[in-house]
Design a protein around this motif. Structure first.
Motif, PDB file in Angstrom:
ATOM      1  N   ILE A 143     -42.574  60.012 -24.245  1.00 39.18           N
ATOM      2  CA  ILE A 143     -43.486  59.644 -23.166  1.00 39.18           C
ATOM      3  C   ILE A 143     -43.240  60.505 -21.939  1.00 39.18           C
ATOM      4  N   LYS A 144     -41.992  60.746 -21.622  1.00 40.59           N
ATOM      5  CA  LYS A 144     -41.661  61.604 -20.481  1.00 40.59           C
ATOM      6  C   LYS A 144     -42.166  63.026 -20.716  1.00 40.59           C
ATOM      7  N   ALA A 145     -41.990  63.532 -21.931  1.00 40.33           N
ATOM      8  CA  ALA A 145     -42.443  64.889 -22.253  1.00 40.33           C
ATOM      9  C   ALA A 145     -43.956  64.997 -22.170  1.00 40.33           C
ATOM     10  N   LEU A 146     -44.668  63.992 -22.645  1.00 36.97           N
ATOM     11  CA  LEU A 146     -46.131  63.988 -22.556  1.00 36.97           C
ATOM     12  C   LEU A 146     -46.579  64.000 -21.100  1.00 36.97           C
ATOM     13  N   LYS A 147     -45.935  63.175 -20.287  1.00 35.17           N
ATOM     14  CA  LYS A 147     -46.275  63.104 -18.869  1.00 35.17           C
ATOM     15  C   LYS A 147     -46.056  64.454 -18.188  1.00 35.17           C
ATOM     16  N   GLU A 148     -44.936  65.075 -18.453  1.00 33.54           N
ATOM     17  CA  GLU A 148     -44.630  66.344 -17.817  1.00 33.54           C
ATOM     18  C   GLU A 148     -45.583  67.451 -18.251  1.00 33.54           C
ATOM     19  N   ALA A 149     -46.162  67.302 -19.447  1.00 37.05           N
ATOM     20  CA  ALA A 149     -47.110  68.301 -19.938  1.00 37.05           C
ATOM     21  C   ALA A 149     -48.505  68.113 -19.351  1.00 37.05           C
ATOM     22  N   GLY A 150     -48.748  66.935 -18.725  1.00 32.19           N
ATOM     23  CA  GLY A 150     -50.052  66.685 -18.122  1.00 32.19           C
ATOM     24  C   GLY A 150     -50.801  65.494 -18.681  1.00 32.19           C
ATOM     25  N   CYS A 151     -50.154  64.724 -19.567  1.00 35.60           N
ATOM     26  CA  CYS A 151     -50.818  63.536 -20.116  1.00 35.60           C
ATOM     27  C   CYS A 151     -50.997  62.491 -19.019  1.00 35.60           C
ATOM     28  N   CYS A 152     -52.240  62.104 -18.786  1.00 36.43           N
ATOM     29  CA  CYS A 152     -52.521  61.117 -17.740  1.00 36.43           C
ATOM     30  C   CYS A 152     -53.017  59.792 -18.303  1.00 36.43           C
ATOM     31  N   GLY A 153     -53.278  59.747 -19.616  1.00 31.02           N
ATOM     32  CA  GLY A 153     -53.764  58.507 -20.199  1.00 31.02           C
ATOM     33  C   GLY A 153     -53.687  58.527 -21.711  1.00 31.02           C
ATOM     34  N   VAL A 154     -53.481  57.343 -22.290  1.00 25.22           N
ATOM     35  CA  VAL A 154     -53.471  57.202 -23.749  1.00 25.22           C
ATOM     36  C   VAL A 154     -54.292  55.976 -24.131  1.00 25.22           C
ATOM     37  N   SER A 155     -54.723  55.974 -25.365  1.00 27.55           N
ATOM     38  CA  SER A 155     -55.453  54.833 -25.920  1.00 27.55           C
ATOM     39  C   SER A 155     -54.771  54.416 -27.209  1.00 27.55           C
ATOM     40  N   PHE A 156     -54.669  53.104 -27.440  1.00 27.88           N
ATOM     41  CA  PHE A 156     -54.066  52.638 -28.689  1.00 27.88           C
ATOM     42  C   PHE A 156     -54.749  51.364 -29.165  1.00 27.88           C
ATOM     43  N   GLY A 157     -54.579  51.087 -30.439  1.00 31.25           N
ATOM     44  CA  GLY A 157     -55.156  49.877 -31.024  1.00 31.25           C
ATOM     45  C   GLY A 157     -54.196  48.714 -30.927  1.00 31.25           C
ATOM     46  N   LEU A 158     -54.551  47.742 -30.114  1.00 33.10           N
ATOM     47  CA  LEU A 158     -53.838  46.466 -30.109  1.00 33.10           C
ATOM     48  C   LEU A 158     -54.442  45.561 -31.176  1.00 33.10           C
ATOM     49  N   GLU A 159     -55.759  45.635 -31.286  1.00 29.26           N
ATOM     50  CA  GLU A 159     -56.577  44.888 -32.249  1.00 29.26           C
ATOM     51  C   GLU A 159     -56.597  43.395 -31.933  1.00 29.26           C
ATOM     52  N   HIS A 160     -55.432  42.750 -31.943  1.00 30.92           N
ATOM     53  CA  HIS A 160     -55.392  41.326 -31.574  1.00 30.92           C
ATOM     54  C   HIS A 160     -54.059  41.030 -30.916  1.00 30.92           C
ATOM     55  N   GLY A 161     -54.109  40.225 -29.868  1.00 32.87           N
ATOM     56  CA  GLY A 161     -52.909  39.915 -29.107  1.00 32.87           C
ATOM     57  C   GLY A 161     -52.020  38.870 -29.742  1.00 32.87           C
ATOM     58  N   MET A 162     -52.462  38.244 -30.837  1.00 35.65           N
ATOM     59  CA  MET A 162     -51.609  37.306 -31.557  1.00 35.65           C
ATOM     60  C   MET A 162     -50.964  38.037 -32.728  1.00 35.65           C
ATOM     61  N   GLU A 163     -49.656  38.109 -32.694  1.00 31.49           N
ATOM     62  CA  GLU A 163     -48.928  38.877 -33.702  1.00 31.49           C
ATOM     63  C   GLU A 163     -49.244  38.418 -35.122  1.00 31.49           C
ATOM     64  N   LYS A 164     -49.335  37.126 -35.334  1.00 34.57           N
ATOM     65  CA  LYS A 164     -49.557  36.621 -36.689  1.00 34.57           C
ATOM     66  C   LYS A 164     -50.931  37.018 -37.217  1.00 34.57           C
ATOM     67  N   ILE A 165     -51.909  37.157 -36.334  1.00 35.07           N
ATOM     68  CA  ILE A 165     -53.243  37.599 -36.753  1.00 35.07           C
ATOM     69  C   ILE A 165     -53.251  39.110 -36.962  1.00 35.07           C
ATOM     70  N   ARG A 166     -52.636  39.846 -36.041  1.00 31.11           N
ATOM     71  CA  ARG A 166     -52.588  41.313 -36.148  1.00 31.11           C
ATOM     72  C   ARG A 166     -51.895  41.748 -37.442  1.00 31.11           C
ATOM     73  N   MET A 167     -50.817  41.041 -37.801  1.00 25.40           N
ATOM     74  CA  MET A 167     -50.011  41.443 -38.946  1.00 25.40           C
ATOM     75  C   MET A 167     -50.410  40.736 -40.241  1.00 25.40           C
ATOM     76  N   SER A 168     -51.440  39.910 -40.184  1.00 27.64           N
ATOM     77  CA  SER A 168     -51.910  39.209 -41.378  1.00 27.64           C
ATOM     78  C   SER A 168     -52.557  40.189 -42.347  1.00 27.64           C
ATOM     79  N   ALA A 169     -52.803  39.731 -43.564  1.00 24.56           N
ATOM     80  CA  ALA A 169     -53.417  40.591 -44.576  1.00 24.56           C
ATOM     81  C   ALA A 169     -54.808  41.055 -44.156  1.00 24.56           C
TER      82      ALA A 169
END
Length: 334
Positions: A143-169
């Motif tokens: 993360i530090k290396a990305l920032k120093e290179a000029g990374c100002c933002g990232v996007s990621f998939g949370l999908e669902h905030g409940m762990e049991k639903i996110r990790m379900s089949a």
């Protein structure tokens, strides 16, 4: 009588995957840029560096793709750093560019490649950039290396905030809460903004589940939440499971419609325009169930315009360009 015409379609066997992506030329962007000035002059330019994804989320096509190409070569392949930087230079020397975006499924995959890339990108390009990541494999050094290179933002998939639903089949996104908590804490530390993608109207999801999902997203303190209503594509593990468990309530040409078990989907869909209001003004969450259940909750749909503007700022897009893009795509947004 007119003579009937017949079209013969030949379906070839799948070929082997070529491990050397660098032998292929850069995409012919001027083919589109010369025809569509909005694209040519748009502040953001996007560059793919790799093909494939290492994960097997049930709602995605990747696991099907892997089965199709089994024993046909390495699925995850990447251009060399030199190839990627050369393509970027060829475009930014000709077209106005304020920010680079890397839409790879998991840009942070392959640590050695990333650590080489960040050093050379800073030296040879030196423009702010954003990328899609998976929180797995992210640590403070990267993360530090990305920032120093000029990374100002990232996007990621949370999908669902409940762990049991996110990790379900049904989703099969095997990422525990702790990874999101640890990585987002570091992103805040290094002042890298992030967008959290979430899904609504999942199999067996209730309104309470959807609100609980948002509570976890609020804890992460994202720059913005990007909600979307789940589409169940045929051929995926998710589609097999909803049919098997009788959670399918309609069939389209390419998708299945998820069964609304608790009758809450109309209320949950209101989070398409109210998610960021709840995240940015946390005390409103205590009233979320009542607000989302109101018949007039859909009247808040214009709030999506604020979400679009927030996202445009994330990608360093000037207001006039944002409006032009919105107007050209208004049938999608409205």
């Amino acid at each position: 009588a007119s003579q009937a015409s017949f079209e013969i379609v030949a379906i070839n066997d799948l070929g082997n995957l070529d491990p050397n992506l660098d032998k292929y030329p850069w995409p012919d962007r001027p083919l589109y840029y010369d025809r569509y000035p909005l694209m040519a002059n748009f502040a953001v330019k996007r560059f793919l560096t790799q093909r494939g994804c290492p994960y097997n989320c049930a709602y995605c096509f990747e696991h099907v793709f892997k089965a199709m190409y089994k024993d046909k070569g390495k699925l995850i392949r990447r251009h060399s750093v030199s190839y990627v930087l050369g393509e970027i230079k060829s475009i930014i020397s000709k077209y106005p560019t304020k920010l680079i975006h890397f839409p790879d499924d998991t840009f942070n995959f392959d640590r050695a490649w990333i650590m080489d890339f960040v050093v050379r990108y800073k030296k040879e390009i030196n423009l702010p950039f954003t990328c899609n990541i998976c929180v797995l494999g992210m640590d403070e050094e990267m993360i530090k290396a990305l920032k120093e290179a000029g990374c100002c933002g990232v996007s990621f998939g949370l999908e669902h905030g409940m762990e049991k639903i996110r990790m379900s089949a049904y989703l099969n996104k095997k990422i525990p809460d702790r990874y999101y908590l640890d990585v987002t804490k570091l992103l805040h530390k290094y002042k890298i903004k992030f967008l959290a993608n979430t899904m609504l109207c999942l199999p067996n999801e209730s309104l309470d589940d959807a609100i609980e999902s948002l509570r976890f997203a609020k804890i992460l303190k994202p720059y913005s939440v990007r909600p979307s209503v789940l589409k169940i594509y045929k051929g995926t593990d998710l589609s097999r499971l909803v049919v098997q468990n009788k959670l399918c309530d309609g069939i389209g040409e390419f998708t299945y419609k998820c069964k609304d078990v608790y009758g809450d989907f109309d209320k949950i869909r209101n989070l398409m325009w109210l998610s960021n209001a709840f995240v940015k003004i946390p005390f409103l969450l205590r009233f979320a169930k009542k607000v989302l259940s109101l018949r007039i909750a859909r009247w808040f749909e214009p709030l999506t315009l604020l979400d679009h503007r927030r996202e445009a700022k994330f990608f360093h897009t000037p207001l006039i360009e944002s409006f032009q893009y919105f107007w050209q795509s208004r049938r999608i947004f409205l």
